[in-house]
Design a protein around this motif. Structure first.
Motif, PDB file in Angstrom:
ATOM      1  N   ARG A   1       0.411   2.706   1.944  1.00 49.07           N
ATOM      2  CA  ARG A   1       1.397   3.350   1.381  1.00 49.07           C
ATOM      3  C   ARG A   1       1.019   5.055   0.884  1.00 49.07           C
ATOM      4  NH1 ARG A   1       2.369   2.193  -3.932  1.00 49.07           N
ATOM      5  NH2 ARG A   1       1.535   0.346  -4.016  1.00 49.07           N
ATOM      6  N   VAL A   2      -0.481   4.606  -0.345  1.00 45.37           N
ATOM      7  CA  VAL A   2      -0.798   6.056  -0.888  1.00 45.37           C
ATOM      8  C   VAL A   2      -1.638   6.763   0.174  1.00 45.37           C
ATOM      9  CG1 VAL A   2      -3.050   5.863  -2.556  1.00 45.37           C
ATOM     10  CG2 VAL A   2      -1.087   3.910  -2.997  1.00 45.37           C
ATOM     11  N   GLU A   3      -2.538   6.017   1.034  1.00 42.06           N
ATOM     12  CA  GLU A   3      -3.405   6.675   1.949  1.00 42.06           C
ATOM     13  C   GLU A   3      -2.591   8.067   2.155  1.00 42.06           C
ATOM     14  OE1 GLU A   3      -6.400   4.579   4.174  1.00 42.06           O
ATOM     15  OE2 GLU A   3      -7.165   4.882   2.389  1.00 42.06           O
ATOM     16  N   MET A   4      -1.257   7.795   3.005  1.00 44.73           N
ATOM     17  CA  MET A   4      -0.120   8.288   3.453  1.00 44.73           C
ATOM     18  C   MET A   4       0.519   9.491   2.500  1.00 44.73           C
ATOM     19  SD  MET A   4       1.097   5.158   5.853  1.00 44.73           S
ATOM     20  CE  MET A   4       2.315   6.482   6.703  1.00 44.73           C
ATOM     21  N   SER A   5       0.726   8.775   1.319  1.00 46.49           N
ATOM     22  CA  SER A   5       1.358   9.929   0.283  1.00 46.49           C
ATOM     23  C   SER A   5       1.002  11.153   0.052  1.00 46.49           C
ATOM     24  CB  SER A   5       2.111   8.857  -0.870  1.00 46.49           C
ATOM     25  OG  SER A   5       2.178  10.103  -1.787  1.00 46.49           O
ATOM     26  N   ALA A   6      -0.798  10.304  -0.068  1.00 44.61           N
ATOM     27  CA  ALA A   6      -1.690  11.595  -0.683  1.00 44.61           C
ATOM     28  C   ALA A   6      -2.017  12.888   0.956  1.00 44.61           C
ATOM     29  CB  ALA A   6      -3.073  11.318  -0.489  1.00 44.61           C
ATOM     30  N   GLU A   7      -1.987  12.581   1.827  1.00 44.12           N
ATOM     31  CA  GLU A   7      -2.205  13.263   3.457  1.00 44.12           C
ATOM     32  C   GLU A   7      -1.203  13.882   3.100  1.00 44.12           C
ATOM     33  OE1 GLU A   7      -2.566  10.371   6.479  1.00 44.12           O
ATOM     34  OE2 GLU A   7      -4.429   9.430   6.246  1.00 44.12           O
ATOM     35  N   THR A   8       0.703  13.359   3.393  1.00 38.36           N
ATOM     36  CA  THR A   8       1.791  13.991   2.773  1.00 38.36           C
ATOM     37  C   THR A   8       1.465  15.974   2.390  1.00 38.36           C
ATOM     38  OG1 THR A   8       2.623  12.403   4.233  1.00 38.36           O
ATOM     39  CG2 THR A   8       4.388  14.545   2.816  1.00 38.36           C
ATOM     40  N   ASP A   9       0.701  14.845   1.127  1.00 38.35           N
ATOM     41  CA  ASP A   9       1.137  16.252   0.034  1.00 38.35           C
ATOM     42  C   ASP A   9       0.230  16.690   0.218  1.00 38.35           C
ATOM     43  OD1 ASP A   9       1.151  17.188  -2.870  1.00 38.35           O
ATOM     44  OD2 ASP A   9      -1.364  16.552  -2.485  1.00 38.35           O
TER      45      ASP A   9
ATOM     46  N   THR B   1       3.972   9.316 -20.894  1.00 40.20           N
ATOM     47  CA  THR B   1       2.956   9.165 -19.834  1.00 40.20           C
ATOM     48  C   THR B   1       2.834   8.236 -18.952  1.00 40.20           C
ATOM     49  OG1 THR B   1       1.848  11.831 -20.785  1.00 40.20           O
ATOM     50  CG2 THR B   1       0.780  10.462 -18.777  1.00 40.20           C
ATOM     51  N   GLU B   2       3.261   8.160 -17.939  1.00 41.69           N
ATOM     52  CA  GLU B   2       2.732   7.057 -17.001  1.00 41.69           C
ATOM     53  C   GLU B   2       1.927   7.328 -16.033  1.00 41.69           C
ATOM     54  OE1 GLU B   2       5.012   3.033 -14.850  1.00 41.69           O
ATOM     55  OE2 GLU B   2       5.687   5.186 -15.955  1.00 41.69           O
ATOM     56  N   LEU B   3       0.638   6.871 -15.893  1.00 43.11           N
ATOM     57  CA  LEU B   3      -0.400   7.057 -14.634  1.00 43.11           C
ATOM     58  C   LEU B   3      -0.195   5.463 -14.063  1.00 43.11           C
ATOM     59  CD1 LEU B   3      -2.821   9.181 -16.382  1.00 43.11           C
ATOM     60  CD2 LEU B   3      -1.422  10.079 -14.803  1.00 43.11           C
ATOM     61  N   SER B   4      -1.314   5.562 -12.472  1.00 48.57           N
ATOM     62  CA  SER B   4      -1.562   5.051 -11.434  1.00 48.57           C
ATOM     63  C   SER B   4      -2.726   5.548 -10.977  1.00 48.57           C
ATOM     64  CB  SER B   4      -0.509   4.157 -10.502  1.00 48.57           C
ATOM     65  OG  SER B   4       0.204   3.005 -11.541  1.00 48.57           O
ATOM     66  N   MET B   5      -3.430   4.682 -10.803  1.00 45.40           N
ATOM     67  CA  MET B   5      -5.354   5.031 -10.364  1.00 45.40           C
ATOM     68  C   MET B   5      -5.287   3.810  -9.318  1.00 45.40           C
ATOM     69  SD  MET B   5      -9.199   6.415 -11.939  1.00 45.40           S
ATOM     70  CE  MET B   5      -8.309   7.857 -12.645  1.00 45.40           C
ATOM     71  N   HIS B   6      -5.722   4.446  -7.894  1.00 47.74           N
ATOM     72  CA  HIS B   6      -6.868   3.828  -7.173  1.00 47.74           C
ATOM     73  C   HIS B   6      -7.872   4.438  -7.089  1.00 47.74           C
ATOM     74  CE1 HIS B   6      -3.413   1.372  -5.990  1.00 47.74           C
ATOM     75  NE2 HIS B   6      -2.847   1.675  -6.145  1.00 47.74           N
ATOM     76  N   LEU B   7      -9.384   3.445  -6.940  1.00 49.99           N
ATOM     77  CA  LEU B   7     -10.211   4.573  -6.750  1.00 49.99           C
ATOM     78  C   LEU B   7     -11.406   3.396  -5.613  1.00 49.99           C
ATOM     79  CD1 LEU B   7     -12.949   3.951  -8.340  1.00 49.99           C
ATOM     80  CD2 LEU B   7     -11.353   5.113 -10.078  1.00 49.99           C
ATOM     81  N   ASN B   8     -11.910   4.390  -4.959  1.00 52.99           N
ATOM     82  CA  ASN B   8     -13.480   3.592  -4.228  1.00 52.99           C
ATOM     83  C   ASN B   8     -14.564   4.716  -4.743  1.00 52.99           C
ATOM     84  OD1 ASN B   8     -12.778   4.773  -1.866  1.00 52.99           O
ATOM     85  ND2 ASN B   8     -12.165   3.843  -1.053  1.00 52.99           N
ATOM     86  N   GLU B   9     -15.806   4.079  -3.613  1.00 54.76           N
ATOM     87  CA  GLU B   9     -16.650   5.328  -4.013  1.00 54.76           C
ATOM     88  C   GLU B   9     -15.944   6.934  -2.658  1.00 54.76           C
ATOM     89  OE1 GLU B   9     -19.410   2.654  -1.822  1.00 54.76           O
ATOM     90  OE2 GLU B   9     -21.072   3.261  -3.766  1.00 54.76           O
ATOM     91  N   ASP B  10     -15.460   6.405  -2.024  1.00 55.03           N
ATOM     92  CA  ASP B  10     -14.817   7.791  -1.241  1.00 55.03           C
ATOM     93  C   ASP B  10     -13.889   8.642  -1.509  1.00 55.03           C
ATOM     94  OD1 ASP B  10     -16.332   6.709   1.271  1.00 55.03           O
ATOM     95  OD2 ASP B  10     -15.256   5.065   1.243  1.00 55.03           O
ATOM     96  N   ALA B  11     -12.541   7.805  -2.975  1.00 55.22           N
ATOM     97  CA  ALA B  11     -12.023   8.943  -3.313  1.00 55.22           C
ATOM     98  C   ALA B  11     -10.832   8.422  -4.390  1.00 55.22           C
ATOM     99  CB  ALA B  11     -11.019   9.184  -1.670  1.00 55.22           C
ATOM    100  N   THR B  12     -10.433   9.459  -4.984  1.00 55.52           N
ATOM    101  CA  THR B  12      -9.653   8.696  -5.786  1.00 55.52           C
ATOM    102  C   THR B  12      -8.460   8.939  -5.866  1.00 55.52           C
ATOM    103  OG1 THR B  12     -11.289   9.183  -8.028  1.00 55.52           O
ATOM    104  CG2 THR B  12      -9.180   8.524  -8.067  1.00 55.52           C
ATOM    105  N   TYR B  13      -7.416   8.317  -5.649  1.00 52.71           N
ATOM    106  CA  TYR B  13      -5.578   8.243  -5.536  1.00 52.71           C
ATOM    107  C   TYR B  13      -5.054   8.562  -6.968  1.00 52.71           C
ATOM    108  CZ  TYR B  13      -7.053   7.824  -1.091  1.00 52.71           C
ATOM    109  OH  TYR B  13      -7.509   8.066   0.677  1.00 52.71           O
ATOM    110  N   LEU B  14      -4.475   8.849  -7.400  1.00 50.26           N
ATOM    111  CA  LEU B  14      -3.572   9.206  -8.646  1.00 50.26           C
ATOM    112  C   LEU B  14      -2.141   9.699  -8.608  1.00 50.26           C
ATOM    113  CD1 LEU B  14      -4.547   9.679 -11.967  1.00 50.26           C
ATOM    114  CD2 LEU B  14      -4.256  11.907 -11.868  1.00 50.26           C
ATOM    115  N   SER B  15      -1.458   9.120  -9.379  1.00 49.63           N
ATOM    116  CA  SER B  15       0.190   9.216  -9.638  1.00 49.63           C
ATOM    117  C   SER B  15       0.416   9.641 -10.611  1.00 49.63           C
ATOM    118  CB  SER B  15       0.580   8.445  -8.821  1.00 49.63           C
ATOM    119  OG  SER B  15       2.460   8.106  -8.901  1.00 49.63           O
TER     120      SER B  15
END
Length: 290
Positions: free
Chosen positions: A277-285, A107-121
């Motif tokens: 690029r992460v925000e755009m990918s999440a919005e597309t999803d 399993t491979e995971l990447s995560m970005h997060l701040n106070e507003d949201a979490t982005y997970l791939s």
């Protein structure tokens, strides 16, 4: 013992600190080390380490965890986890990459997060990784989990170590080719060796849900090196060997944890912005789901 820490959130950046020695043992004298023998002096230095830790507001690090659980019929669990992270504590922001290998899956995971949201791939190595965005209660749960993991594992538990002042070994160490002198010390080294009580107090009891998940620890070693000037951790290494009673079967447990701190107080607010690029990918999803 919980057989693996919750790496999907803060991926375990361990912990606590120390390895080596019981009252019957005498540390092998090393010409590159000067030992602090007096218990009161050791306690005072430990409090300096603790005060320095409280000044940490960001860290970059890498961690590797190996755990092998063996039953009568051979290895039943063999897990390796590696993780790297950049973390700002206030306001909380992070970039975490991890890889977990077991007999049955990788399993491979990447995560970005701040106070507003979490982005997970879950497929960060792909040319076009798929990112999910979590807000609201899901995001708050992730933040709370990371804060809990941070409190439990990211730093050294000096309060516990102060209870074992007479048992740990503290030395100033020189990497110089010649013998150490007062001018060329490079770092502190703190080592402790113990059994179940010390192990569970330093590491596991802050991560335990059920008392019957606790292992009987036969041998436990902790070693931490700290910067001579900043008093911040540089490397933390621990080993544990013990047994676990699982539904009547006694399992052998071997655990090795290594954490290397690559930077302390090296990140500022804004350094961990969510990539476009992460925000755009999440919005597309999210648009695809509608």
């Amino acid at each position: 013992m919980k057989l693996f820490y919750s790496f999907s959130l803060l991926l375990f950046v361990v912990i606590s600190a120390c390895s080596a020695e019981t009252e019957e043992q005498v540390p092998e004298q090393d010409s590159k080390k000067v030992y602090v023998e007096d218990a009161e002096e050791k306690a005072d230095i430990l409090k300096e380490f603790q005060a320095a830790e409280e000044e940490i507001y960001s860290m970059s690090m890498g961690a590797n965890v190996s755990q092998v659980v063996t039953g009568e019929d051979g290895v039943s669990i063999d897990t390796e986890v590696s993780a790297s992270s950049d973390l700002i504590l206030d306001p909380l922001a992070a970039r975490i990459d991890s890889k977990e290998d077991t007999y049955t899956q990788n399993t491979e995971l990447s995560m970005h997060l701040n106070e507003d949201a979490t982005y997970l791939s879950a497929n960060p190595s792909d040319e076009d990784p798929h990112w999910q965005k979590f807000t609201g209660e899901e995001h708050e749960e992730i933040l709370a989990g990371i804060e809990k993991e941070n409190e439990a594992f990211l730093f050294v538990n000096y309060d516990v170590l102060l209870e074992y002042t007479d048992e740990f070994v503290l030395a100033l160490v020189s990497d110089d080719e010649g013998e150490a002198d007062e001018h060329n010390f490079d770092y502190y080294e703190l080592t402790l060796r113990g059994d179940s009580n010390i192990y569970h107090e330093l590491i596991n009891d802050r991560n335990m849900d059920e008392p019957d998940q606790l292992a009987d620890v036969d041998d436990f070693n902790f070693n931490v090196t700290l910067d001579k000037d900043t008093k911040h951790p540089i490397e933390i290494y621990s080993t544990m060997y013990g047994t676990l009673d699982m539904e009547g079967e006694v399992l052998q447990v071997e655990e090795i944890i290594f954490t290397h701190v690559t930077g302390t107080n090296n990140l500022e607010e804004g350094d961990l912005k969510i990539p476009t690029r992460v925000e755009m990918s999440a919005e597309t999803d999210e648009e695809d789901k509608e």
